[in-house]
Design an enzyme around this catalytic site. Structure first.
Site, mmCIF file in Angstrom:
data_model
loop_
_atom_site.group_PDB
_atom_site.id
_atom_site.type_symbol
_atom_site.label_atom_id
_atom_site.label_comp_id
_atom_site.label_asym_id
_atom_site.label_seq_id
_atom_site.Cartn_x
_atom_site.Cartn_y
_atom_site.Cartn_z
ATOM 1 C CG HIS A 157 74.602 73.328 35.934
ATOM 2 N ND1 HIS A 157 74.756 73.110 34.555
ATOM 3 C CD2 HIS A 157 73.306 72.234 35.768
ATOM 4 C CE1 HIS A 157 73.692 72.970 34.076
ATOM 5 N NE2 HIS A 157 72.616 72.847 35.422
ATOM 6 C CB SER A 278 103.469 62.699 46.323
ATOM 7 O OG SER A 278 104.664 63.414 46.161
ATOM 8 C CE LYS A 284 98.896 65.329 46.137
ATOM 9 N NZ LYS A 284 99.126 66.203 45.782
ATOM 10 C CD GLU A 291 96.368 62.490 38.309
ATOM 11 O OE1 GLU A 291 96.668 62.926 37.248
ATOM 12 O OE2 GLU A 291 95.366 62.090 39.679
#
Ligand code: ARG
Length: 462
Positions: A157, A278, A284, A291
């Site tokens: 979980h 970024s 970043k 992704e």
């Protein structure tokens, strides 16, 4: 240009229909398989005395010549010139060798031709995908071997649950990939019957030798029913299903890497070469590769749905709907390969932040089960031990302790069974090392798991 089938027609094909109907723009990638199938067919026609041996020689030389021209980039597969790769190759052949080229299509239809080409193409690609999966399994084994004692929290979980090691976690994926390899092998086996000689749908009156062409083309034999041979695309569906499952695995792993790279986890650091920045936020470092793997999984699932849907309502035998198998299958293949090619080096080059993993493992009471087991091993029934440990966790939360820092008096208030050795029993390293059950995270047990996968890889010639 006049169509091969122009004889029956009074008018040219409308330009819009021509573009709509043509597949050469995408099926030209099967040019080599088409030439190979044609060569085997021509050789068989010659052996059986169906066409003269002299013509066979011209055909074989012509096919080899076309291959060279295609590979030299001299042929432009435009839909204005050709409908599909099968007609393109035949036309190119006839332009080069004349009448002998016109004999090639004796006792053959595009329906058995395309069924063959697609099987040959998918078979080749299965081999390539399989070696990429095996390579990635190898990388996982290597990373796991380096991290046998790297303790991290295991989750359920997404809550810290029990202590494991990074090696244990990675080997879970290696085992999933092993089953992906089996699924790829199954696909390979499922397409191992040669459809050449099925003709349009009903075989042929010529004395062809299907066993010969099947053997020449590396199949176990000819398929047993001509309608089936030209009608099914189940092997494409099996491949897209296998690749969907493979992508699901890669996507889950990617999701974990994304989480592990975040400041919230910071379990790993990706190599700069496999991360992106970024345009506005100078700090970043993004896991775009992961992704994209996660995102592209949807595409592969889409190909499976495409195939299942267009196949479900078409009567036997060939229907043009089946031309849709190409782009879907190619997309699944290309996507899976692209993902495997990038995820492997990305994984190989990542840095494991062992201290952060260990610190995370120290929080979240992941040794609570071990605390209960301590009592159980001293004779307390598990349910009672479980309840007592729950009470201890509660006390820890109230007093800002962990099970490791909670004073012995507190333990003894809950049960006199607790002794000083509790601290050793709930030490994270002990917790991991004691989990020696088959499949567990104990270093020697994970080493066994790694060895087993390595033996498998060796059996696969890696
Ligand atoms: N381009 C076609 C396909 O991919 C080849 C088979 C065409 N056969 C036919 N009867 N029109 O399916």
């Amino acid at each position: 240009m006049a169509k091969m089938w122009a004889g029956r027609f009074q008018k040219d094909t409308d330009a819009v229909v021509n573009d709509f109907n043509s597949s050469v723009m995408f099926d030209c990638r099967m040019y080599a398989e088409d030439l190979e199938g044609s060569a085997a067919h021509a050789a068989m026609l010659g052996r059986q005395g169906i066409i003269p041996q002299g013509d066979v020689e011209k055909i074989l030389a012509g096919l080899a010549q076309i291959r060279k021209e295609i590979e030299a980039g001299e042929i432009h597969f435009s839909p204005e010139l050709y409908e599909d790769i099968h007609m393109a190759n035949e036309q190119l052949l006839t332009e080069r060798i004349g009448d002998a080229g016109k004999r090639l299509h004796t006792a053959r239809s595009r329906n058995d031709q395309v069924a063959l080409d697609m099987r040959l193409y998918v078979r080749k690609e299965i081999g390539e995908i399989k070696s990429l999966v095996l390579q990635f399994m190898k990388t996982l084994c290597k990373k796991a071997s380096d991290n046998l004692e790297t303790v991290m929290p295991g989750y359920t979980h997404l809550q810290r649950a029990q202590p494991i090691t990074f090696a244990h976690h990675l080997m879970a994926y290696a085992n999933m990939l092993k089953r992906d390899v089996r699924r790829l092998d199954n696909c390979r086996e499922g397409l191992d019957e040669c459809p050449l000689g099925c003709g349009a749908l009903a075989g042929t009156t010529y004395p062809i030798d299907r066993a010969y062409t099947a053997k020449e083309l590396g199949f176990s034999g000819p398929n047993d029913n001509s309608l089936d041979g030209v009608s099914d695309r189940d092997y494409c569906i099996e491949l897209c299903a296998a690749l969907s499952i493979l992508m699901m695995h890669l996507s889950r792993l990617s999701e974990e890497v994304i989480a592990w790279c975040s400041w919230e986890f910071k379990f790993i650091e990706l190599d700069d070469a496999y991360s992106t920045g970024s345009s506005i936020m100078p700090q970043k470092k993004n896991p775009d590769v992961c992704e994209l793997v996660r995102g592209k999984t949807g595409r592969v699932y889409g190909t499976l749905m495409t195939l299942l849907t267009f196949m479900k309502g078409i009567p036997l035998a060939y229907n043009k709907d089946m031309q849709e198998d190409k782009e879907a299958t190619f997309e699944a293949i290309d996507t899976a390969k692209a993902c495997l090619k990038v995820i492997d080096p990305m994984f190989d080059t990542l840095t494991v932040l062992t201290e952060n993993m260990k610190n995370a493992a120290k929080r979240g009471f992941i040794n609570a089960t071990d605390c209960a087991d301590y009592l159980t091993k001293k004779g307390v029934p598990f349910r009672d031990a479980y309840k007592m440990t729950g009470m201890l966790v509660h006390t820890c939360i109230e007093t800002g302790n962990t099970l490791d820092t909670l004073p012995l008096e507190e333990y003894q208030k809950v049960s006199p069974v607790f002794g000083k050795d509790i601290y050793q029993a709930i030490d994270l390293i002990t917790c991991v090392k004691e989990r020696r059950s088959v499949g567990g995270p104990a270093p020697e047990e994970v080493a066994r798991q790694i060895q087993k996968i390595q033996d498998f890889l060796e059996g696969q010639g890696c």
